[in-house]
Structure formats: structure tokens, C-alpha cells
Design an enzyme around this catalytic site. Structure first.
Site, short mmCIF file in Angstrom:
data_model
loop_
_atom_site.label_atom_id
_atom_site.label_comp_id
_atom_site.label_asym_id
_atom_site.label_seq_id
_atom_site.Cartn_x
_atom_site.Cartn_y
_atom_site.Cartn_z
NE ARG A 188 -2.70 -2.73 3.16
CZ ARG A 188 -4.02 -2.83 3.26
NH1 ARG A 188 -4.75 -1.73 3.22
NH2 ARG A 188 -4.61 -4.00 3.43
CG ASP A 259 -4.64 3.13 5.88
OD1 ASP A 259 -4.95 4.34 5.88
OD2 ASP A 259 -5.36 2.25 6.37
#
Length: 492
Positions: A188, A259
Site C-alpha cells: 500500500r 493505507d
């Protein structure tokens, strides 16, 4: 009994240089009395497994978190990130455990795919949470992952869904479940932010090199650029294409924190997502989003903001050449606009490009918005505009629609192909079936009574969203009025 033998699987090591700086070994806590809810044949085929792999005697234990196959190692990764625009510091896999990356053995596609259990208990990054996922949200993630794949939109996939009578506390007591998610990588934006924020230059540099190895070489040109610049350029291009896909199909993510952004441009983390019913650009699908940061129309600009945070993290490696990162970042607006218009033209059945196309598209979207028309049905019926396919939907805006339709019909008649060919192309990009929120609620209600057949039925229908499926015609109807009252939150 299946001939599948997990002892013969080949597991790849993806981040050996980073070790437990990135991924901390952590044992799962298996679900008691696990039961198969559903498995995806399509994902099994991607892995190179037989579709009856789940019948192996140890499979249910492994995919409910109670056992590991030879070569598996369960780990939780650390990352940081910005949540709702605010730096949240260290986060990490709070309820997800990677089992490893398995070699697919296929001659096409990815050479390795990572398996990840979601809901298998607490990890070092659970932040006082229980690490569990509930059946409700797990069904939503399982079905939406596969629906997005059916729509041709890059996404993490879902191999299996396992339920249990174990109760966990959310807004109310609910039963637990575990989804096995599959992707080439779950890296991510937040992984890069974490090492930049902690000042770990060496780890960030290694993570960039590991990430570059996931991309085809043709996406990383020119090779003379610094690794961080090459990576950012590739991520920018993939993210622009992904967000164009979302906007074209009416998908609202709901929690576009950094995230929750995939470095590979995959749709990641299905929480309070929603596919638009009525076309409402300002729609907010997450009732936790009180300021509307992640409203549908804002998704393209939020993605760019998130890319800026990624570029900021990578700038730690480019102190003398930050202008190159800025140049890579500046590619996003034109790339998104090009990708979005390409999808709009395809949905309108246009092959060529005319100067007035953007105005034609905007006028059509204004009609949909002003009339709060159903996004999916209106686009689908547009293929039959000359046969009156849209008349029933457009009765309240008859005058405006007639004027637009005249311009549109003139435009498509200037195209070189036959009307029947154009119609078939339009039906191949404008879906008839999407996972509507109220339909998911009905599937979930049945599953909570231990009836899992609706999950499996819905899964098979969503695998062919563009096809006429007479047996599922009811799923293509206008949503009931009560559907607009369904509230979704980050626990959804």
C-alpha cells in the site's frame, strides 16, 4: 476427493531483505466450528488449482486460521498512513495475515499470488482490536471483490469465505468470518509512508526495488530514471486508470485513506463501498465521513492527493531530483481525464473522437443527476435509445432529454460501424448486474440464518455482469425506496 496436494505448492519469498522490519510473524487464531460459505472457482483457476481444492481434508482448517500448509508462514505487515486527510502514524495489518506468495505455475498472468486471511484474530498492529471480521462485512468484501473482477476492474480477489458461530461485538453482537484475499501484492501507499516517516532510508529504498519487481518492464520506462521516479510514474498511471474505472461504473469506495491505496492500482479494502443507484455525484456512502471527503465526485481528486503523499514519502530518496517526482506526479490529471473520456466514449458507443464529445458526456451526466436516474440502468438502456429504451426513465425530463438524444443520435450515426455492432459494444461495457447495497443486505440476512445458497447464487451472477441472465432478471430492477435509507460505516 480432490487430487489437490498442498504439499506440492511452491512458495515464493517476496521481501527477504526487509524481513520482520516489514512483516512480523504472527499466528492466526482459528475460528471454532468453521463452515464453508463460498469459494471462487475463478480465483482457484488463477492460482492454477482445481476448483475442488477446498475439499482437501486440511483446507477448511487452513482457511479458517487453524492450520498452515507446508511452506506457509503467517505474517502481519506494518504500515502508516493518512486517514481522512490526517496523519494517523503507525497502523498495520490489524486483522489480516499473509500466508505467503504461491507460485501459480501458469504460463500467463502473475507468476505468484499472495494469499491473505482477513479476520483471523489479533496481530501486533490490532491497536486493542479483536482482529476479527464479521460475516456481514466479509460477505460484502467477498462478493464485491469478485464483482469488480467480473466488471474488468483491477481488484484484490477473494478465494474463500468461511463462517463460524463465534460471536464478536460491533454495534451489536455478530458472528465471525474469515475471507481469504488474493493479490499479486498487498503493498500500500502506507508501507512507503511508514518507512519515510521513521527515517529508515535503507528499508524504503529496498521496498521501492521490491515494488518495481512487481511491474512489467514496459511500465517502468525510461530505465535511466531513478527507481523512485520510475515507481511513482507507474503507480500514477495505474491509479489514474483505476479511478476512471470506478467513476465509469459508479463505484464509491468510501474510505480512500492512503493505507487503503494499492501500489499496483488495485481496488483494495472493501468497507463501506457502494455502487450508485440514483446518479448523485455528491453521494457519500460512508456515514462516518461527516465532511464528505470521500464523496463519489471527489474520488479522482482524493486519489491525486494520496499520490502526492506517496511522492512525499519517496522524496526521501530523491533529495536532489525532486523535480522528477513532481513531473511524474503531474501526469495524473491528464492521464485520468484521458482514461475517463475513453471509458465515457465506450459507454456511449463512440469509436472516434470529436471535439464536442466532452460536452455530450457532461450533458448526459447532468440529465442523470438532475433526474436522479438509476446510473446502471440508464447507461444500459442507452444502447436501445433509438428503439425508445430510455423513454420510461426519462419521462420527467422529456424536453431536455429529447434535445440531448437528437444530438447523440446524430453523433453515433456519424460513426462508421453498424448500429447493431455499436449496440453490442455498448452492452459489453455497460453492466446489467452490479452488487447493489439492498441486494447484499438480503444475501447477508439469509447467511445470518445459515442459508449460504444466496451468496453462491449472487457470486455466479456477478461473474457475468454484462450478459442477459433471464433467471436473474429481478436483480436488474430499480431498487426499492427503502434502499436509500441503508447506512454504511467503516465496520460495514
Amino acid at each position: 476427493m480432490t487430487r489437490f496436494d498442498p504439499a506440492h505448492l511452491h512458495w515464493l519469498e517476496r521481501h527477504p531483505a526487509l524481513g520482520d522490519i516489514l512483516a512480523v510473524p504472527c499466528a492466526a487464531q482459528g475460528l471454532p466450528q468453521p463452515t464453508w460459505v463460498a469459494t471462487s472457482d475463478a480465483v482457484a483457476e488463477q492460482l492454477g488449482w482445481p476448483i475442488d481444492w477446498w475439499q482437501h481434508p486440511s483446507a477448511l482448517a487452513v482457511f479458517s486460521g487453524s492450520a498452515l500448509w507446508p511452506g506457509m508462514l503467517s505474517v502481519a505487515t506494518v504500515y502508516s498512513g493518512h486517514q481522512f486527510g490526517v496523519w494517523a502514524g503507525q497502523l498495520g495489518d490489524g486483522r489480516a495475515l499473509s500466508l505467503g506468495t504461491v507460485k501459480t505455475g501458469l504460463s500467463h498472468g502473475w507468476d505468484g499470488l499472495e494469499l491473505q486471511l482477513k479476520g483471523s484474530g489479533p496481530t501486533p498492529f490490532s491497536r486493542r482490536g479483536d482482529g476479527r471480521a464479521v460475516l456481514r462485512s466479509s460477505i460484502r468484501e467477498f462478493l464485491c471483490s469478485e464483482a469488480m473482477a467480473g466488471l474488468g476492474i483491477p481488484t484484490t480477489r477473494a478465494l474463500s469465505l468461511v463462517a463460524s458461530p463465534l460471536q464478536v461485538q460491533r454495534e451489536t453482537l455478530e458472528t465471525a468470518a474469515v475471507v481469504c484475499r488474493v493479490a499479486p501484492s498487498f503493498l500500500r501507499f502506507g508501507h512507503f509512508e511508514h518507512f519515510a516517516a521513521s527515517g529508515n532510508h535503507a528499508a524504503l529504498q529496498q521496498l521501492v526495488l521490491d515494488a518495481l519487481a512487481l511491474f512489467p518492464p514496459n511500465e517502468l520506462l525510461p530505465e535511466t530514471d531513478a527507481p523512485a521516479v520510475r515507481l511513482l510514474r507507474a503507480v500514477v498511471a495505474r491509479t489514474a486508470a483505476l479511478i476512471a474505472d470506478w467513476q465509469a461504473v459508479g463505484f464509491c469506495h468510501g474510505v480512500m485513506n492512503t493505507d487503503n491505496m494499492s501500489i499496483l492500482g488495485l481496488s483494495l479494502d472493501y468497507g463501506p463501498f457502494k455502487f450508485l443507484d440514483a446518479f448523485e455525484p455528491t453521494h457519500i456512502c460512508n456515514h462516518s465521513d461527516s465532511w464528505g471527503r470521500y464523496a463519489f465526485a471527489r474520488q479522482p481528486s482524493v486519489a491525486w492527493w494520496n499520490l502526492q503523499r506517496l511522492a512525499q514519502a519517496l522524496a526521501m530518496l530523491q533529495e536532489r531530483d525532486s523535480d522528477d517526482l513532481e513531473a511524474a506526479l503531474a501526469l495524473y490529471p491528464p492521464l485520468f481525464e484521458q482514461a475517463w473520456m475513453a471509458r465515457m466514449r465506450a459507454k456511449l458507443g463512440l469509436v472516434g473522437s470529436h471535439d464536442e464529445d466532452e460536452m455530450l458526456v457532461q450533458a448526459w451526466l447532468d440529465l442523470l443527476s438532475d433526474g436522479r436516474l438509476d446510473h446502471t440502468l440508464a447507461w444500459r438502456k442507452l444502447a436501445d435509445i433509438e428503439a425508445g429504451g430510455l423513454d420510461a426513465l426519462m419521462h420527467a425530463q422529456k424536453v431536455r432529454f429529447s434535445a440531448w438524444a437528437e444530438r447523440y443520435v446524430d453523433r453515433v450515426r456519424a460513426e462508421p460501424e453498424a448500429a447493431s455492432t455499436r449496440r453490442m459494444r455498448m452492452l459489453s461495457v455497460n453492466p446489467k448486474y452490479i452488487p447493489r447495497t439492498h441486494q447484499l443486505e438480503q444475501v447477508i440476512a439469509a447467511a445470518q440464518l445459515a442459508d449460504f445458497e444466496p451468496v453462491r447464487k449472487f457470486l455466479h451472477m456477478l461473474a457475468r455482469p454484462f450478459d442477459e441472465q433471464p433467471e436473474h432478471e429481478a436483480y436488474a430492477a430499480l431498487p426499492p425506496l427503502w434502499a436509500a435509507e441503508i447506512a454504511l460505516s467503516c465496520s460495514s
